[in-house]
Design a protein around this motif. Structure first.
Motif, PDB file in Angstrom:
ATOM      1  N   ARG A 170       0.858  -1.190   0.000  1.00 13.35           N
ATOM      2  CA  ARG A 170       0.000   0.000   0.000  1.00 13.35           C
ATOM      3  C   ARG A 170       0.888   1.233   0.000  1.00 13.35           C
ATOM      4  O   ARG A 170       1.921   1.272   0.659  1.00 13.35           O
ATOM      5  CB  ARG A 170      -0.904  -0.004   1.221  1.00 13.35           C
ATOM      6  N   GLU A 172       2.087   4.712   1.043  1.00 11.28           N
ATOM      7  CA  GLU A 172       2.006   5.585   2.221  1.00 11.28           C
ATOM      8  C   GLU A 172       3.087   6.644   2.115  1.00 11.28           C
ATOM      9  O   GLU A 172       4.274   6.312   2.033  1.00 11.28           O
ATOM     10  CB  GLU A 172       2.179   4.769   3.509  1.00 11.28           C
ATOM     11  N   ASN A 173       2.652   7.890   2.117  1.00 12.26           N
ATOM     12  CA  ASN A 173       3.592   9.018   2.013  1.00 12.26           C
ATOM     13  C   ASN A 173       4.492   8.889   0.789  1.00 12.26           C
ATOM     14  O   ASN A 173       5.699   9.154   0.843  1.00 12.26           O
ATOM     15  CB  ASN A 173       4.433   9.125   3.285  1.00 12.26           C
ATOM     16  N   TYR A 201      -7.087   4.783  -1.238  1.00 16.46           N
ATOM     17  CA  TYR A 201      -5.878   4.016  -0.975  1.00 16.46           C
ATOM     18  C   TYR A 201      -5.380   3.413  -2.293  1.00 16.46           C
ATOM     19  O   TYR A 201      -6.182   2.997  -3.133  1.00 16.46           O
ATOM     20  CB  TYR A 201      -6.152   2.903   0.033  1.00 16.46           C
TER      21      TYR A 201
END
Length: 414
Positions: A170, A172-173, A201
């Motif tokens: 996934r 993230e940032n 997401y």
């Protein structure tokens, strides 16, 4: 002489032997370093490779003159430009070997070298330059959006039977991180849970082989969790209820997901400190146990069938419990004909249903008695004893039984 196809079985049998040899890499390096170059040893001219993701198979044509030949070595050069053996085959008739543990999509320069029986090594050797392969990415990745606080990711099975598992990542940032594994090539579904409501997401899938080699990442795919229920309309709070506040609102019309209840949040401040005080399936709620003339601030949110609650970032509505009735104002307090006479008036008597007069002797609570259901704005007490100081207080009463604050105490003595 080339017999790659005909001897494929022999190639893999030889590979098992080479795998055992590779376990002593430090010894292999020393074996080459201690040998002396010998120009009389033959050179290998023809060689072929079969390149895999993390390994390379080698096939070569053995020299015609094997006299003095002990075997062969497959080597690379280290950071000091010195040869380091990866595989040593001490059999002059061998023509197959392999090396493993390589990095996918990496370039390697291998050297195929003839070894002599007299601890010597050929002064000329065959350079073989290869680039390792890669595992194709997983194709056709999808997400199922609109799920409550979770995301379903699924994909088509990887066609390569060497795939052992899938790694789900996934974003993230701006970076992809591992969030889970799927343990079988034919299991192609993963649920990412405990997510935020109404948030997007992005995911990708990486296949991993039984050798621990990873495929190229799949294409990115983005999905969104279920949106929170929409804000309620026409939220109102009462200002005319005794020691309580009634909050009402309109039921949502044709919500996307069924609304099963409502959460009521309250605070003494308009912009902070909100705590849930109740839940109801009705479109009204009554907060009780309040003081008279108490102001409270409210937010009401819908809750759908999966427990998804509406956003609390909404305007507040103020409510107020009913104030006390107005306090009477004494206009007369005197003793006339051995009786106490009290008269009063109320500026706004619209809420006043009756009055109450309380009397005590010298202010003692033990002697306190009250006269209730007085409908006229005056009172006469004919039961005064001589030489006793009486204290009188007057209250107004509304229809809910709320009492006003008392009048200032009137002190009378017969």
């Amino acid at each position: 002489m080339s017999y790659w196809i005909k001897t494929r079985t022999l190639f893999f049998l030889s590979s098992l032997f080479v795998l055992w040899v590779l376990q002593g890499c430090g010894i292999l390096g020393d074996d080459i370093a201690k040998r002396k170059p010998d120009s009389t040893l033959p050179e290998i001219y023809k060689a072929r490779t079969l390149v895999d993701v993390g390994s390379v198979g080698f096939e070569w044509s053995a020299p015609k003159n094997l006299e003095g030949v002990e075997g062969y070595a497959i080597a690379i050069k280290d950071e000091k430009n010195k040869l380091k053996a990866l595989s040593v085959i001490k059999n002059p008739y061998a023509t197959h070997a392999y090396v493993s543990g390589l990095t996918p999509q990496a370039r390697y320069d291998f050297y195929l070298i003839v070894l002599g029986k007299n601890k010597n090594i050929a002064s000329r050797y065959k350079l073989i330059r290869v680039t390792t392969s890669y595992i194709d990415p997983v194709e056709r990745v999808f997400t199922t959006g609109g799920l409550p606080r979770e995301m379903k990711i699924f994909w088509t099975p990887h066609p390569n039977p060497s795939i052992r598992r899938y790694i789900v990542q996934r974003q993230e940032n701006g970076k992809f991180v591992n969030i889970g594994n799927v343990p079988h090539r034919l299991l192609v579904e993963f649920f990412d849970k405990k997510l935020e409501d109404g948030k997007q997401y992005t995911y990708r899938i990486i296949a991993e082989s039984f050798e621990g080699k990873q495929s190229l990442p799949s294409e990115k795919v983005t999905g969104q969790t279920r949106e929170k229920p929409v804000a309620l309309q026409n939220v109102q709070a009462s200002k005319d209820q005794p020691k309580s506040i009634v909050i009402t609102w309109d039921r949502p019309i044709n919500p996307k997901y069924p609304i099963v209840s409502y959460g009521i949040f309250a605070s003494d401040k308009p912009d902070s400190g909100f705590k849930q005080v109740g839940t109801t399936a009705n479109n009204f709620y009554k907060e009780t146990g309040l003081a008279s003339d108490e102001t409270r601030f409210y937010k009401v949110v819908a809750i759908d069938q999966d427990g998804i609650m509406g956003d609390l970032n909404i305007p507040t509505v103020a409510g107020q419990s009913l104030p006390l009735p107005p306090t009477p104002k004494l206009t007369l307090s005197a003793v006339r004909k051995n009786a106490a006479v009290l008269k009063w008036e109320v500026g706004d008597d619209s809420r006043v249903e009756s009055y109450k007069v309380c009397r005590s002797e010298k202010g003692s609570k033990k002697t306190r008695i009250c006269f209730e259901n007085i409908t006229k704005p005056f009172f006469i007490d004919r039961e005064m004893d001589e030489k006793i100081l009486y204290y009188y207080e007057v209250y107004s009463i509304d229809k809910y039984g709320l009492e006003s604050k008392p009048t200032p105490t009137a002190e009378l003595e017969r």
